[in-house]
Motif scaffolding. Structure first.
Motif, PDB file in Angstrom:
ATOM      1  N   ALA A   1      -2.798 -24.718 -22.586  1.00  0.00           N
ATOM      2  CA  ALA A   1      -3.201 -26.075 -22.939  1.00  0.00           C
ATOM      3  C   ALA A   1      -3.661 -26.873 -21.718  1.00  0.00           C
ATOM      4  O   ALA A   1      -4.704 -27.531 -21.750  1.00  0.00           O
ATOM      5  N   LEU A   2      -2.897 -26.815 -20.638  1.00  0.00           N
ATOM      6  CA  LEU A   2      -3.251 -27.594 -19.451  1.00  0.00           C
ATOM      7  C   LEU A   2      -4.534 -27.082 -18.809  1.00  0.00           C
ATOM      8  O   LEU A   2      -5.340 -27.877 -18.301  1.00  0.00           O
ATOM      9  N   MET A   3      -4.734 -25.766 -18.831  1.00  0.00           N
ATOM     10  CA  MET A   3      -5.968 -25.209 -18.283  1.00  0.00           C
ATOM     11  C   MET A   3      -7.175 -25.686 -19.078  1.00  0.00           C
ATOM     12  O   MET A   3      -8.206 -26.065 -18.507  1.00  0.00           O
ATOM     13  N   LEU A   4      -7.049 -25.683 -20.394  1.00  0.00           N
ATOM     14  CA  LEU A   4      -8.155 -26.148 -21.234  1.00  0.00           C
ATOM     15  C   LEU A   4      -8.377 -27.649 -21.078  1.00  0.00           C
ATOM     16  O   LEU A   4      -9.521 -28.115 -21.062  1.00  0.00           O
ATOM     17  N   LEU A   5      -7.284 -28.396 -20.948  1.00  0.00           N
ATOM     18  CA  LEU A   5      -7.397 -29.840 -20.755  1.00  0.00           C
ATOM     19  C   LEU A   5      -8.165 -30.149 -19.473  1.00  0.00           C
ATOM     20  O   LEU A   5      -9.051 -31.019 -19.452  1.00  0.00           O
ATOM     21  N   PHE A   6      -7.840 -29.424 -18.391  1.00  0.00           N
ATOM     22  CA  PHE A   6      -8.548 -29.636 -17.123  1.00  0.00           C
ATOM     23  C   PHE A   6     -10.009 -29.210 -17.238  1.00  0.00           C
ATOM     24  O   PHE A   6     -10.907 -29.915 -16.768  1.00  0.00           O
ATOM     25  N   ALA A   7     -10.238 -28.070 -17.866  1.00  0.00           N
ATOM     26  CA  ALA A   7     -11.602 -27.547 -17.966  1.00  0.00           C
ATOM     27  C   ALA A   7     -12.513 -28.484 -18.738  1.00  0.00           C
ATOM     28  O   ALA A   7     -13.630 -28.792 -18.304  1.00  0.00           O
ATOM     29  N   PHE A   8     -12.041 -28.969 -19.889  1.00  0.00           N
ATOM     30  CA  PHE A   8     -12.888 -29.784 -20.751  1.00  0.00           C
ATOM     31  C   PHE A   8     -12.862 -31.272 -20.408  1.00  0.00           C
ATOM     32  O   PHE A   8     -13.779 -32.002 -20.802  1.00  0.00           O
ATOM     33  N   SER A   9     -11.822 -31.721 -19.697  1.00  0.00           N
ATOM     34  CA  SER A   9     -11.714 -33.144 -19.390  1.00  0.00           C
ATOM     35  C   SER A   9     -12.061 -33.489 -17.952  1.00  0.00           C
ATOM     36  O   SER A   9     -12.232 -34.668 -17.637  1.00  0.00           O
ATOM     37  N   VAL A  10     -12.169 -32.490 -17.084  1.00  0.00           N
ATOM     38  CA  VAL A  10     -12.500 -32.735 -15.681  1.00  0.00           C
ATOM     39  C   VAL A  10     -13.715 -31.907 -15.258  1.00  0.00           C
ATOM     40  O   VAL A  10     -14.755 -32.445 -14.874  1.00  0.00           O
TER      41      VAL A  10
ATOM     42  N   LEU B   1     -16.380 -41.870 -18.464  1.00  0.00           N
ATOM     43  CA  LEU B   1     -16.555 -42.001 -19.916  1.00  0.00           C
ATOM     44  C   LEU B   1     -16.572 -40.635 -20.587  1.00  0.00           C
ATOM     45  O   LEU B   1     -15.944 -40.435 -21.639  1.00  0.00           O
ATOM     46  N   HIS B   2     -17.297 -39.695 -19.994  1.00  0.00           N
ATOM     47  CA  HIS B   2     -17.375 -38.336 -20.521  1.00  0.00           C
ATOM     48  C   HIS B   2     -15.994 -37.694 -20.534  1.00  0.00           C
ATOM     49  O   HIS B   2     -15.587 -37.058 -21.514  1.00  0.00           O
ATOM     50  N   ALA B   3     -15.251 -37.878 -19.436  1.00  0.00           N
ATOM     51  CA  ALA B   3     -13.913 -37.298 -19.336  1.00  0.00           C
ATOM     52  C   ALA B   3     -12.972 -37.896 -20.376  1.00  0.00           C
ATOM     53  O   ALA B   3     -12.195 -37.174 -21.022  1.00  0.00           O
ATOM     54  N   LEU B   4     -13.025 -39.212 -20.557  1.00  0.00           N
ATOM     55  CA  LEU B   4     -12.165 -39.866 -21.539  1.00  0.00           C
ATOM     56  C   LEU B   4     -12.485 -39.397 -22.951  1.00  0.00           C
ATOM     57  O   LEU B   4     -11.583 -39.169 -23.768  1.00  0.00           O
ATOM     58  N   ASN B   5     -13.768 -39.242 -23.252  1.00  0.00           N
ATOM     59  CA  ASN B   5     -14.184 -38.783 -24.572  1.00  0.00           C
ATOM     60  C   ASN B   5     -13.656 -37.374 -24.838  1.00  0.00           C
ATOM     61  O   ASN B   5     -13.073 -37.097 -25.897  1.00  0.00           O
ATOM     62  N   ASN B   6     -13.847 -36.480 -23.860  1.00  0.00           N
ATOM     63  CA  ASN B   6     -13.391 -35.102 -24.033  1.00  0.00           C
ATOM     64  C   ASN B   6     -11.875 -35.009 -24.078  1.00  0.00           C
ATOM     65  O   ASN B   6     -11.308 -34.260 -24.883  1.00  0.00           O
ATOM     66  N   MET B   7     -11.203 -35.756 -23.200  1.00  0.00           N
ATOM     67  CA  MET B   7      -9.744 -35.692 -23.159  1.00  0.00           C
ATOM     68  C   MET B   7      -9.139 -36.170 -24.473  1.00  0.00           C
ATOM     69  O   MET B   7      -8.190 -35.566 -24.988  1.00  0.00           O
ATOM     70  N   THR B   8      -9.706 -37.226 -25.022  1.00  0.00           N
ATOM     71  CA  THR B   8      -9.212 -37.731 -26.304  1.00  0.00           C
ATOM     72  C   THR B   8      -9.368 -36.678 -27.394  1.00  0.00           C
ATOM     73  O   THR B   8      -8.439 -36.440 -28.184  1.00  0.00           O
ATOM     74  N   ALA B   9     -10.535 -36.040 -27.425  1.00  0.00           N
ATOM     75  CA  ALA B   9     -10.779 -35.015 -28.445  1.00  0.00           C
ATOM     76  C   ALA B   9      -9.835 -33.834 -28.271  1.00  0.00           C
ATOM     77  O   ALA B   9      -9.298 -33.304 -29.254  1.00  0.00           O
ATOM     78  N   VAL B  10      -9.622 -33.393 -27.018  1.00  0.00           N
ATOM     79  CA  VAL B  10      -8.743 -32.250 -26.758  1.00  0.00           C
ATOM     80  C   VAL B  10      -7.309 -32.558 -27.150  1.00  0.00           C
ATOM     81  O   VAL B  10      -6.647 -31.771 -27.829  1.00  0.00           O
ATOM     82  N   VAL B  11      -6.808 -33.705 -26.721  1.00  0.00           N
ATOM     83  CA  VAL B  11      -5.419 -34.072 -27.010  1.00  0.00           C
ATOM     84  C   VAL B  11      -5.192 -34.225 -28.503  1.00  0.00           C
ATOM     85  O   VAL B  11      -4.213 -33.706 -29.073  1.00  0.00           O
ATOM     86  N   LEU B  12      -6.110 -34.925 -29.189  1.00  0.00           N
ATOM     87  CA  LEU B  12      -5.953 -35.124 -30.626  1.00  0.00           C
ATOM     88  C   LEU B  12      -6.003 -33.804 -31.376  1.00  0.00           C
ATOM     89  O   LEU B  12      -5.247 -33.586 -32.331  1.00  0.00           O
ATOM     90  N   THR B  13      -6.886 -32.921 -30.949  1.00  0.00           N
ATOM     91  CA  THR B  13      -7.023 -31.632 -31.656  1.00  0.00           C
ATOM     92  C   THR B  13      -5.840 -30.728 -31.404  1.00  0.00           C
ATOM     93  O   THR B  13      -5.329 -30.060 -32.323  1.00  0.00           O
ATOM     94  N   MET B  14      -5.371 -30.684 -30.155  1.00  0.00           N
ATOM     95  CA  MET B  14      -4.269 -29.777 -29.797  1.00  0.00           C
ATOM     96  C   MET B  14      -2.946 -30.193 -30.411  1.00  0.00           C
ATOM     97  O   MET B  14      -2.193 -29.368 -30.950  1.00  0.00           O
ATOM     98  N   TRP B  15      -2.633 -31.470 -30.319  1.00  0.00           N
ATOM     99  CA  TRP B  15      -1.286 -31.901 -30.647  1.00  0.00           C
ATOM    100  C   TRP B  15      -1.148 -32.831 -31.832  1.00  0.00           C
ATOM    101  O   TRP B  15      -0.086 -32.931 -32.429  1.00  0.00           O
TER     102      TRP B  15
END
Length: 256
Positions: free
Chosen positions: A156-165, A239-253
Motif C-alpha cells: 500500500a505505501l509503495m503504491l501510495l508513493f508511486a501514484f501520489s509522488v 494539485l496532481h498529488a492531492l488528486n491522486n492521493m485522495t483517489a488512492v486512499v479512498l479506493t484502498m481503505w
C-alpha cells in the motif's frame, strides 16, 4: 489570460535576446518524445531488474507476470521519475537555461494553492455527478483491483508513493513543465500550449476508456491554466498529488 496574473507575469513574455534559450515548437516536441522514452525506459528497466533478480527467464511473458504485482508496478512507476528528470535536465542544459526558471519551479502563494484546489474539487465533483447519473464507476475497475490488491499484499505505501509522488512529478515535469514552457513561447502561445500539453498528458493515460480520458483532459486543462496563472509548476504538482492521493486512499481503505 495574461491579464489574470498581474503580479507574476508568465515566463513566455520575455526579451527577444532570451528566446534562443527556449526550445520552440518542434524542438520541444522532439525533446518531449525523448523525455517520454526516458520515462518508459526507467519504468521498464525496473521490471527487467525484478525479472533478473527473481531468476526468471528474460521474456515478455515473465515481464508481464512480474509487472502485474502491485509492488513491482509501484517500483516501475517510481523509477520513471529519475529518468524523466535526467532527460529534462539534459534538454534544458543544452539551452544553457536555468532548470528552476525553465520549469517555473517557484512555490505558489497559499491563495493560489487554495484557488487551484477549489477548482479541482469542483471539477472532480462534476465528473463524479456525471458518473453517478450514467451509472458508471467513478474509478476505473482495473485501478480499483490493483490498489486493493496492493493493500492486501502489503504494498500500500509503495503504491501510495508511486501514484501520489512519483507519477505526479514525472507527468507534470513533462506536460506542464517542459512542454508547456516551449510551446507557450511558440506560435501556439498560452492557450494552444495548455490544450496541446493536456492532449499529450491524456495520451499518457491511454489505459483508460474514452470517458475517463475526457475527465483526464479537462483536469489537464485546469492544471495548465493554473500553471500559467500562478507561474508555478509546484502548484500543479501539488494539485496532481492531492488528486491522486485522495483517489488512492479512498479506493484502498474507504471504497466499497
Amino acid at each position: 489570460m495574461d491579464s489574470l496574473n498581474p503580479e507574476h507575469p508568465p515566463l513566455t513574455v520575455m526579451p527577444a535576446e532570451h528566446a534562443p534559450r527556449v526550445w520552440m515548437f518542434w524542438g520541444t516536441a522532439l525533446w518531449g518524445v525523448v523525455i517520454f522514452a526516458a520515462m518508459f525506459v526507467g519504468q521498464i528497466g525496473a521490471i527487467v531488474y525484478l525479472v533478473w533478480s527473481h531468476g526468471a527467464p528474460m521474456s515478455l511473458a515473465s515481464m508481464q507476470d512480474v509487472g502485474r504485482e502491485p509492488a513491482a508496478l509501484a517500483l516501475s512507476v517510481t523509477m520513471g521519475l529519475p529518468s524523466t528528470l535526467a532527460a529534462v535536465w539534459l534538454a534544458i542544459r543544452i539551452k544553457k537555461a536555468s532548470f528552476v526558471d525553465y520549469l517555473a519551479l517557484h512555490w505558489p502563494s497559499w491563495k493560489q494553492l487554495l484557488f487551484g484546489a477549489v477548482g479541482l474539487i469542483l471539477l472532480v465533483l462534476a465528473w463524479e455527478t456525471i458518473s453517478r447519473s450514467l451509472g458508471r464507476e467513478a474509478t476505473p475497475g482495473f485501478m480499483t483491483d490493483l490498489l486493493k490488491s496492493g493493500r492486501d499484499k502489503g504494498a500500500a505505501l509503495m503504491l501510495l508513493f508511486a501514484f501520489s509522488v512519483a507519477a505526479p512529478m514525472s507527468e507534470e515535469v513533462l506536460a506542464r513543465g517542459f512542454l508547456f514552457r516551449g510551446w507557450s513561447a511558440s506560435f501556439l502561445r498560452v492557450p494552444g500550449a495548455i490544450i496541446l500539453s493536456s492532449l499529450v498528458w491524456t495520451v499518457v493515460h491511454l489505459q483508460y476508456d474514452a470517458y475517463f480520458l475526457a475527465e483526464v483532459f479537462t483536469i489537464g486543462v485546469w492544471f495548465g491554466y493554473m500553471r500559467h496563472r500562478a507561474n508555478s509548476l509546484w502548484l500543479t504538482i501539488v494539485l496532481h498529488a492531492l488528486n491522486n492521493m485522495t483517489a488512492v486512499v479512498l479506493t484502498m481503505w474507504l471504497g466499497s
